[in-house]
Every structure is written in C-alpha cells, then in structure tokens.
Scaffold this motif. Sequence first.
Motif, PDB file in Angstrom:
ATOM      1  N   UNK A  37     -11.079  34.529  -9.103  1.00 17.99           N
ATOM      2  CA  UNK A  37     -12.434  34.772  -9.814  1.00 17.99           C
ATOM      3  C   UNK A  37     -12.505  33.709 -10.839  1.00 17.99           C
ATOM      4  N   UNK A  38     -11.631  33.162 -11.413  1.00 18.79           N
ATOM      5  CA  UNK A  38     -11.699  32.132 -12.400  1.00 18.79           C
ATOM      6  C   UNK A  38     -10.900  31.327 -12.227  1.00 18.79           C
ATOM      7  N   UNK A  39     -10.948  29.992 -12.623  1.00 13.08           N
ATOM      8  CA  UNK A  39      -9.843  28.966 -12.686  1.00 13.08           C
ATOM      9  C   UNK A  39      -9.811  28.345 -13.814  1.00 13.08           C
ATOM     10  N   UNK A  40      -8.619  28.330 -14.460  1.00 12.28           N
ATOM     11  CA  UNK A  40      -8.597  27.482 -15.971  1.00 12.28           C
ATOM     12  C   UNK A  40      -7.120  26.786 -15.914  1.00 12.28           C
ATOM     13  N   UNK A  41      -6.798  26.009 -16.321  1.00  8.54           N
ATOM     14  CA  UNK A  41      -5.456  25.447 -16.470  1.00  8.54           C
ATOM     15  C   UNK A  41      -4.424  24.884 -15.493  1.00  8.54           C
ATOM     16  N   UNK A  42      -3.359  24.798 -15.644  1.00 13.36           N
ATOM     17  CA  UNK A  42      -2.359  24.475 -14.653  1.00 13.36           C
ATOM     18  C   UNK A  42      -1.867  25.748 -14.024  1.00 13.36           C
ATOM     19  N   UNK A  43      -1.838  25.777 -12.641  1.00 13.88           N
ATOM     20  CA  UNK A  43      -1.256  26.791 -12.041  1.00 13.88           C
ATOM     21  C   UNK A  43       0.091  26.238 -11.210  1.00 13.88           C
ATOM     22  N   UNK A  44       1.175  26.742 -11.862  1.00 15.68           N
ATOM     23  CA  UNK A  44       2.519  26.324 -11.265  1.00 15.68           C
ATOM     24  C   UNK A  44       3.189  27.183 -10.132  1.00 15.68           C
ATOM     25  N   UNK A  45       3.331  26.403  -9.041  1.00 15.71           N
ATOM     26  CA  UNK A  45       3.807  26.966  -7.777  1.00 15.71           C
ATOM     27  C   UNK A  45       5.345  26.680  -7.776  1.00 15.71           C
ATOM     28  N   UNK A  46       5.830  27.682  -8.122  1.00  9.50           N
ATOM     29  CA  UNK A  46       7.489  27.381  -7.824  1.00  9.50           C
ATOM     30  C   UNK A  46       8.181  28.342  -6.984  1.00  9.50           C
ATOM     31  N   UNK A  47       9.123  27.913  -6.294  1.00  8.95           N
ATOM     32  CA  UNK A  47       9.934  28.689  -5.404  1.00  8.95           C
ATOM     33  C   UNK A  47      11.003  29.620  -6.096  1.00  8.95           C
ATOM     34  N   UNK A  48      11.158  30.608  -5.334  1.00  2.00           N
ATOM     35  CA  UNK A  48      12.095  31.916  -5.857  1.00  2.00           C
ATOM     36  C   UNK A  48      13.455  31.166  -5.638  1.00  2.00           C
ATOM     37  N   UNK A  49      14.421  31.556  -6.617  1.00  6.73           N
ATOM     38  CA  UNK A  49      15.893  30.996  -6.363  1.00  6.73           C
ATOM     39  C   UNK A  49      16.594  31.397  -5.171  1.00  6.73           C
ATOM     40  N   UNK A  50      17.183  30.436  -4.426  1.00  4.57           N
ATOM     41  CA  UNK A  50      17.846  30.800  -3.225  1.00  4.57           C
ATOM     42  C   UNK A  50      19.191  29.748  -3.280  1.00  4.57           C
ATOM     43  N   UNK A  51      19.792  29.919  -2.186  1.00  2.00           N
ATOM     44  CA  UNK A  51      21.244  28.994  -2.136  1.00  2.00           C
ATOM     45  C   UNK A  51      20.992  27.638  -1.656  1.00  2.00           C
ATOM     46  N   UNK A  52      19.636  27.287  -1.476  1.00  2.00           N
ATOM     47  CA  UNK A  52      19.331  26.029  -1.059  1.00  2.00           C
ATOM     48  C   UNK A  52      18.997  25.157  -2.232  1.00  2.00           C
ATOM     49  N   UNK A  53      18.541  25.600  -3.236  1.00  2.00           N
ATOM     50  CA  UNK A  53      18.251  25.074  -4.545  1.00  2.00           C
ATOM     51  C   UNK A  53      19.522  23.945  -4.985  1.00  2.00           C
ATOM     52  N   UNK A  54      18.803  22.743  -5.116  1.00  5.51           N
ATOM     53  CA  UNK A  54      19.587  21.644  -5.620  1.00  5.51           C
ATOM     54  C   UNK A  54      19.203  21.134  -7.217  1.00  5.51           C
ATOM     55  N   UNK A  55      18.039  21.790  -7.553  1.00  7.87           N
ATOM     56  CA  UNK A  55      17.464  21.490  -8.929  1.00  7.87           C
ATOM     57  C   UNK A  55      17.328  22.554  -9.782  1.00  7.87           C
ATOM     58  N   UNK A  56      17.042  22.471 -10.782  1.00  9.29           N
ATOM     59  CA  UNK A  56      17.065  23.791 -11.743  1.00  9.29           C
ATOM     60  C   UNK A  56      15.282  24.105 -11.694  1.00  9.29           C
ATOM     61  N   UNK A  57      15.029  24.637 -10.667  1.00  7.77           N
ATOM     62  CA  UNK A  57      13.831  25.088 -10.449  1.00  7.77           C
ATOM     63  C   UNK A  57      13.460  25.887 -11.531  1.00  7.77           C
ATOM     64  N   UNK A  58      14.039  26.957 -11.912  1.00  9.26           N
ATOM     65  CA  UNK A  58      13.330  28.072 -12.970  1.00  9.26           C
ATOM     66  C   UNK A  58      13.105  27.167 -14.170  1.00  9.26           C
ATOM     67  N   UNK A  59      14.320  26.609 -14.557  1.00 12.46           N
ATOM     68  CA  UNK A  59      14.055  26.066 -16.018  1.00 12.46           C
ATOM     69  C   UNK A  59      13.028  24.846 -15.936  1.00 12.46           C
ATOM     70  N   UNK A  60      12.821  24.070 -14.895  1.00 13.38           N
ATOM     71  CA  UNK A  60      11.825  23.098 -15.111  1.00 13.38           C
ATOM     72  C   UNK A  60      10.435  23.769 -14.867  1.00 13.38           C
ATOM     73  N   UNK A  61      10.246  24.828 -14.204  1.00 16.19           N
ATOM     74  CA  UNK A  61       8.882  25.528 -14.021  1.00 16.19           C
ATOM     75  C   UNK A  61       8.588  26.191 -15.219  1.00 16.19           C
ATOM     76  N   UNK A  62       9.451  26.855 -15.959  1.00 17.49           N
ATOM     77  CA  UNK A  62       9.069  27.377 -17.156  1.00 17.49           C
ATOM     78  C   UNK A  62       8.666  26.564 -18.387  1.00 17.49           C
ATOM     79  N   UNK A  63       9.602  25.508 -18.474  1.00 22.31           N
ATOM     80  CA  UNK A  63       9.168  24.518 -19.509  1.00 22.31           C
ATOM     81  C   UNK A  63       7.868  23.761 -19.075  1.00 22.31           C
ATOM     82  N   UNK A  64       7.570  23.324 -18.004  1.00 20.31           N
ATOM     83  CA  UNK A  64       6.501  22.985 -17.487  1.00 20.31           C
ATOM     84  C   UNK A  64       5.224  23.649 -17.789  1.00 20.31           C
ATOM     85  N   UNK A  65       5.303  25.056 -17.327  1.00 20.16           N
ATOM     86  CA  UNK A  65       4.074  25.872 -17.573  1.00 20.16           C
ATOM     87  C   UNK A  65       3.897  25.939 -19.176  1.00 20.16           C
ATOM     88  N   UNK A  66       4.984  26.085 -20.012  1.00 20.47           N
ATOM     89  CA  UNK A  66       5.116  26.187 -21.621  1.00 20.47           C
ATOM     90  C   UNK A  66       4.131  24.888 -22.083  1.00 20.47           C
TER      91      UNK A  66
END
Length: 377
Positions: free
Chosen positions: A256-285
């Motif tokens: 309905x509206x668009x504004x700013x950065x929409x961060x798309x980040x995958x959920x945690x799983x056993x294949x993760x090899x980078x800190x997706x949760x931390x990076x995504x949170x910090x980038x969004x902030x």
Amino acid sequence: MKIERKKTRRIMVGSVPIGDGAPVAVQSMTVNDTRNIPATLEEIQQLASVGCEIIRLAVVDMEAAEAVGKIRKQSPIPVIADIHFDYHLALKVLEGGVDAIRINPGNIGSQEKVRAIVDRMKDKGLPIRIGVNAGSLERDLLEQYGHPVPEAMVESALRHVQLLEKEGFYDIKISLKASNVPDTIDAYTLMSERCDYPLHIGVSEAGPLLSGTVKSAVGLGYLLAHGIGDTIRVSLAADPVEEVKVAWGILKSLNLRQRGVNVIACPTCGRLEIDVVGIAQRVEERLAHIKETMDVSILGCVVNGIGEGKEADLGIAGGQGVGIYFENGEVVKKIKDTDIEEFIIQQVEARAQNMRDGKIPASGKNGLPMHPAMGRS
C-alpha cells in the motif's frame, strides 16, 4: 493481490490528503507534555524523520492549547489537537493555529458549544476527527448492549456525526478503537458499511512492542487488506518512533505504501555461514534514515541466496568466507565475509543518493509513488 480500497470522502489535514484514494497516511501522538514546547518539537522532528506524516497533541488545559499554535508554526508535519470536554480549548487552538482537532461532540456539552466550534472550523476549512474508544462509551449504550460491542461503538460514532451534520459540517474523519482485535475489525467493518467518511484505524492500547505489534499487524492488516482505512496509528506502550516503524511495516507488507529500505533476510538454519541475524539487524538500524525505496537481501548461503538475491535491488549471499554481491539481478563481485555489513551500507547509501539525484527513478517497486508529505522531514 490487488487491494480495492473503499471509496471515502476527501478531507485535508494540513497538506496531507485523506480519503478518496489518497495514500494511507501514518500518524502518531507525542508523549511529551505539550506545554513543553522544545521537547515536543524535538519529538515531532524524530517522528517525522522515520515517516510520521500527521502528529496529534494532547491538550489538557489552556496553557497546552496556547502551546499548540507555537508548535504548529515550527512543526514539519500537520498537527491535530486532541481535546475532551472543554470547548474553550478547541476555540483556543483554532485561534492559535492547528490543522485539525479531535473531539467527541457528545461530550463537549450543548449544541450551542458544538456550533461555536463548527463555525470556526468552517471558517478555517479544517476537519474534525471523531474518536470513539470502547473504554469510554456512553452509559446508555453500555446499558443497552451490556458491553462495548462493535455495534455500540458504531452507534456512538454515528451520534457524534449527527451532531456535526446537524450544523452542516461534513469534513469528518472517524476512529473506533478497541484493545480487542476482533472487536476492532468488526467495528470498522460495520462503520465502513454505514458511511463514507474516511476512517482512522488502530487497535487501542495494543500493548508493549512485541505483542502490540502482533495485534496491530493482525487487526490493521486485515482491515487494510479489505480496503478499509485512510489513516493509521499503531498504539504501542513503547517509543512512538516504534509506532511509526511498525505502521510503515504493515503498509509496506501489503504494497500500500513504500518507504525506505526493506531488508530481506533468511531465517536461521544449519546452513548459515555468516551472521545473518546480526548483520540484518544492524543494517536495518543503520539505514533507518533512508527514505528512498529499495529491497536489500542479506542471505546466509548459496542454496537459496543466489536466486532470491537476484529479486532484490541489491543483496548478498554469503558463505565459505565470501559474500556474492548482486545488483539489479546481476552478480557484480565477491567480497570478504568480514566486509559484508560495511559494503552493503555503502552501496545502499550510494543508490539512495543516485535516486535523489534523479539517476534512478524515485518511485518504489510496483510503481508506487512516495507520499507527497515524504519530502518534508
């Protein structure tokens, strides 16, 4: 899914159009004492910077009413004065300057007092918001219905509307808030069937940040998906800045509206090899100040990352010590996994600047334009 929005009347709150197909506007309310003008203005600036388009101020006495005019002169967004019982306060804020008032005509007193307010509003071409809360319904309605059910809320609102219509006043916006999500949905749905006035939607006293966000997303998301709602407030027991962020999240999720950065980040799983949760949170902030619309993917492996990353404006699929950087659907380069966060920040900032300079179109995905008010912050 294309949302067909209900046709409602057009009103203006300052420079922000409401109803009749105008973009759903984001609203909040200050928590600072309105009489503290510097603190209130600072809060309004903070809210405007994250996308608040209309601000409501509590007017508890004549000193607060006098402060409203001073605040409005310096506010970057339209100001609504929230007034209960004392019609003198409404007359004072109209004298000093305001963009709209929120009253319930039935608790203002005699029809003569209502007329005094309405006459001033007509002269200035300003709208009135009628605000009905489940927790403060008229005694006779509670006796009739037994509880503050949606039907009672709608009847209460229509009573207030009739008091204004009796004076030939129709620049009206209505809210019917309850803390119960199903009652909120039912009340607004019924009201939408009964009139064509624009509706300000919200779940009242939704709660702390997490639970309040969930309630608001469910209730307001349902209404908006069914075309109901012209302005929105997420009422949280939290910093009002969070209210605005959640409101935008709801609107963006429904396209309905668009504004700013929409961060798309995958959920945690056993294949993760980078800190997706931390990076995504910090980038969004760190990118919360960006107004330009773009999708940014931060994905933790190449299993889904390559394909999903290509759907974003830019993104990273990380793994095995590197990040594969995508831009506009094309692989651009590989970078060290330790550089991902700073690299993404730099790329988003550069893309936003190009959008501001006109090198990239300013409209968001699906051709949805920024709201006219978004240029004022």
